[in-house]
Write a protein that holds these residues in place. Structure first.
Motif, PDB file in Angstrom:
ATOM      1  N   LYS A   1      -1.169   7.163   3.422  1.00 14.07           N
ATOM      2  CA  LYS A   1      -1.608   6.147   2.462  1.00 14.07           C
ATOM      3  C   LYS A   1      -2.325   5.000   3.169  1.00 14.07           C
ATOM      4  O   LYS A   1      -3.346   4.507   2.686  1.00 14.07           O
ATOM      5  N   LEU A   2      -1.802   4.585   4.304  1.00 11.57           N
ATOM      6  CA  LEU A   2      -2.459   3.510   5.058  1.00 11.57           C
ATOM      7  C   LEU A   2      -3.821   3.959   5.581  1.00 11.57           C
ATOM      8  O   LEU A   2      -4.788   3.201   5.544  1.00 11.57           O
ATOM      9  N   GLN A   3      -3.910   5.198   6.048  1.00  8.23           N
ATOM     10  CA  GLN A   3      -5.194   5.715   6.533  1.00  8.23           C
ATOM     11  C   GLN A   3      -6.221   5.770   5.407  1.00  8.23           C
ATOM     12  O   GLN A   3      -7.400   5.472   5.620  1.00  8.23           O
ATOM     13  N   ALA A   4      -5.793   6.135   4.208  1.00  9.29           N
ATOM     14  CA  ALA A   4      -6.705   6.153   3.059  1.00  9.29           C
ATOM     15  C   ALA A   4      -7.181   4.738   2.731  1.00  9.29           C
ATOM     16  O   ALA A   4      -8.367   4.528   2.432  1.00  9.29           O
TER      17      ALA A   4
ATOM     18  N   ALA B   1     -11.433   0.552   3.033  1.00  6.03           N
ATOM     19  CA  ALA B   1     -11.858  -0.758   3.541  1.00  6.03           C
ATOM     20  C   ALA B   1     -13.113  -0.618   4.400  1.00  6.03           C
ATOM     21  O   ALA B   1     -14.024  -1.450   4.320  1.00  6.03           O
ATOM     22  N   ARG B   2     -13.182   0.435   5.194  1.00  3.05           N
ATOM     23  CA  ARG B   2     -14.377   0.668   6.023  1.00  3.05           C
ATOM     24  C   ARG B   2     -15.583   0.999   5.157  1.00  3.05           C
ATOM     25  O   ARG B   2     -16.701   0.552   5.445  1.00  3.05           O
TER      26      ARG B   2
ATOM     27  N   SER C   1      -9.843  -7.275  10.239  1.00 11.10           N
ATOM     28  CA  SER C   1      -9.902  -6.453   9.038  1.00 11.10           C
ATOM     29  C   SER C   1      -8.630  -5.630   8.836  1.00 11.10           C
ATOM     30  O   SER C   1      -7.791  -5.518   9.728  1.00 11.10           O
ATOM     31  N   LEU C   2      -8.524  -5.053   7.642  1.00  9.29           N
ATOM     32  CA  LEU C   2      -7.381  -4.190   7.331  1.00  9.29           C
ATOM     33  C   LEU C   2      -7.226  -3.067   8.358  1.00  9.29           C
ATOM     34  O   LEU C   2      -6.104  -2.821   8.819  1.00  9.29           O
ATOM     35  N   PRO C   3      -8.304  -2.378   8.755  1.00  8.05           N
ATOM     36  CA  PRO C   3      -8.110  -1.319   9.761  1.00  8.05           C
ATOM     37  C   PRO C   3      -7.463  -1.820  11.054  1.00  8.05           C
ATOM     38  O   PRO C   3      -6.594  -1.157  11.616  1.00  8.05           O
ATOM     39  N   GLN C   4      -7.859  -3.000  11.496  1.00 15.07           N
ATOM     40  CA  GLN C   4      -7.278  -3.544  12.722  1.00 15.07           C
ATOM     41  C   GLN C   4      -5.818  -3.937  12.530  1.00 15.07           C
ATOM     42  O   GLN C   4      -5.005  -3.771  13.425  1.00 15.07           O
ATOM     43  N   ARG C   5      -5.492  -4.432  11.365  1.00 13.02           N
ATOM     44  CA  ARG C   5      -4.116  -4.857  11.097  1.00 13.02           C
ATOM     45  C   ARG C   5      -3.188  -3.671  10.844  1.00 13.02           C
ATOM     46  O   ARG C   5      -2.006  -3.725  11.148  1.00 13.02           O
TER      47      ARG C   5
ATOM     48  N   ILE D   1       0.834  -1.206   0.000  1.00  9.22           N
ATOM     49  CA  ILE D   1       0.000   0.000   0.000  1.00  9.22           C
ATOM     50  C   ILE D   1       0.865   1.252   0.000  1.00  9.22           C
ATOM     51  O   ILE D   1       0.577   2.223  -0.697  1.00  9.22           O
ATOM     52  N   VAL D   2       1.949   1.236   0.764  1.00  6.78           N
ATOM     53  CA  VAL D   2       2.802   2.426   0.861  1.00  6.78           C
ATOM     54  C   VAL D   2       3.919   2.444  -0.176  1.00  6.78           C
ATOM     55  O   VAL D   2       4.704   3.390  -0.226  1.00  6.78           O
ATOM     56  N   GLY D   3       4.001   1.395  -0.991  1.00  7.41           N
ATOM     57  CA  GLY D   3       4.984   1.380  -2.068  1.00  7.41           C
ATOM     58  C   GLY D   3       6.391   0.978  -1.665  1.00  7.41           C
ATOM     59  O   GLY D   3       7.357   1.337  -2.335  1.00  7.41           O
TER      60      GLY D   3
END
Length: 111
Positions: A48-51, A56-57, A79-83, A26-28
């Protein structure tokens, strides 16, 4: 395989290589056995992770509720937010520490 993220400012974060690969993609960043986030890379990576977490939400909210009682009783997957949260927190906190701050990761092999 486990990937260990170490920060000069926070505790370690351990995650499975599959999860670390998803977040680093995700962050490249390359998913090599060893890598680093420099101070100028940290806040953009966190953004980028927050986006990705926000997307995902949104996708999760758009999914219909299960109609079957058995499906409703099943535990939800992580989920992705938790990870992503531990790495986002590490990036943001370390970025505030100044020009000598750094985050490194290590794994047994490229992943």
């Amino acid at each position: 395989m486990i990937v260990t993220f170490q920060s000069s400012e926070t505790g370690e974060v351990l995650m499975y290589a599959e999860t670390a690969k998803t977040l680093l993609d995700i962050v490249g960043k390359a998913t090599t056995a060893r890598g680093v986030f420099t101070p100028p890379e940290m806040l953009p990576a966190a953004t980028k992770l927050q986006a990705a977490v926000a997307e995902a939400r949104r996708q999760a909210a758009a999914q219909p509720e299960p109609e079957d009682e058995e499906d409703k009783a099943k535990p939800l997957p992580v989920s992705l937010p938790q990870r992503a949260w531990p790495l986002i927190d590490m990036l943001e906190r370390t970025a505030k520490a100044g020009p000598e701050a750094h985050i490194m990761w290590t794994a047994a092999a490229d992943f």
